[in-house]
Design a protein around this motif. Sequence first.
Motif, short mmCIF file in Angstrom:
data_model
loop_
_atom_site.label_atom_id
_atom_site.label_comp_id
_atom_site.label_asym_id
_atom_site.label_seq_id
_atom_site.Cartn_x
_atom_site.Cartn_y
_atom_site.Cartn_z
N HIS A 112 -29.41 -40.28 -46.72
CA HIS A 112 -29.20 -40.62 -45.14
C HIS A 112 -30.67 -40.69 -44.55
N LEU A 113 -31.65 -39.73 -45.21
CA LEU A 113 -33.03 -39.74 -45.05
C LEU A 113 -33.61 -41.06 -45.26
N THR A 114 -33.37 -41.46 -46.33
CA THR A 114 -33.81 -42.88 -46.84
C THR A 114 -33.53 -43.98 -45.67
N GLU A 115 -32.09 -43.82 -45.36
CA GLU A 115 -31.60 -44.85 -44.23
C GLU A 115 -32.38 -44.91 -43.12
N ASP A 130 -36.00 -36.76 -34.79
CA ASP A 130 -35.02 -35.80 -35.19
C ASP A 130 -33.62 -36.33 -34.95
N GLN A 131 -33.57 -36.85 -33.58
CA GLN A 131 -32.33 -37.47 -33.36
C GLN A 131 -31.91 -38.77 -34.11
N ARG A 132 -33.04 -39.65 -34.38
CA ARG A 132 -32.72 -40.68 -35.67
C ARG A 132 -32.19 -40.10 -36.75
N GLY A 142 -26.94 -39.32 -40.03
CA GLY A 142 -25.93 -38.55 -40.85
C GLY A 142 -26.45 -37.58 -41.45
N TYR A 143 -27.74 -36.85 -41.27
CA TYR A 143 -28.22 -35.76 -42.01
C TYR A 143 -28.64 -34.71 -40.99
N ASP A 197 -39.31 -39.33 -43.93
CA ASP A 197 -38.65 -38.33 -43.12
C ASP A 197 -38.16 -37.33 -44.20
N PHE A 198 -38.23 -35.82 -43.73
CA PHE A 198 -38.28 -34.84 -44.52
C PHE A 198 -37.00 -34.05 -43.79
N GLY A 199 -36.11 -33.27 -44.85
CA GLY A 199 -35.00 -32.44 -44.15
C GLY A 199 -35.14 -31.25 -44.88
N TYR A 200 -34.52 -30.10 -44.45
CA TYR A 200 -34.42 -28.93 -44.62
C TYR A 200 -32.98 -28.69 -45.40
#
Length: 229
Positions: free
Chosen positions: A135-138, A164-166, A171-172, A226-229
């Motif tokens: 989802h981050l890749t997308e 962050d909204q994007r 989906g993340y 794009d990074f995620g927790y």
Amino acid sequence: MVMVSLSVLLGVFSAATGTWMATAEGNTAELGAAALVLPDAPAGSGGGSGTDLEGGKAPAPKQATTDAPASTTSSAAPAPTETSEAPQPTTSEAAPPPSTKPVARVASSTVEQVISLVNDERSQAGCKPLAEEPHLTEAAQDYSDDMSARNFFAHTNPEGVTFDQRIKNAGYSKPGAENIAKGQTSASQVMTAWMNSEGHRANILNCSLTKIGVGFTKAGNYWVQDFGY
């Protein structure tokens, strides 16, 4: 070589006010941008910052390097080659015209190189490696395509949608941070630029982050992490 005087803006979240504040670092450089969302920050409060890496190289690190300057006229990693060809039509019907959309996606190997370089840096800093998350890749690839197609460069798109909204729209649910860049023609060039910038390096070496997605569009050489927790 064209030199552009720019300033780096970093988004800082204030716990006292619950808002983002932009702080400027005076800098003569041609560098990307960094944005960060704290785990408990309100939705849609993504820090916005943007300085353009277009047409130049990153400032030299303390140790001398031999990285070549970024160039918007050089091509990036080669496009994937086809392993087979469809049979030629046997009728007189003309083939449909090719798409004219001004977007050219990169071979997956370049994305993999960026992630590998990120995890090499994290390993040296004592952080666990980031796992690629689809989802981050997308979100990252769609955004590098969008900046290329519409010729803009910022963490917030022309409609006002923050990074962050994007990421959530893709989906993340736990967006963490974003780095963007423009003009670098290889994974090593863009990583050198990001690592020589305090804000971008802080995102890459944030041990609290666990996931990553990378986008790269060859038309204009737009890069997104794009990074995620």
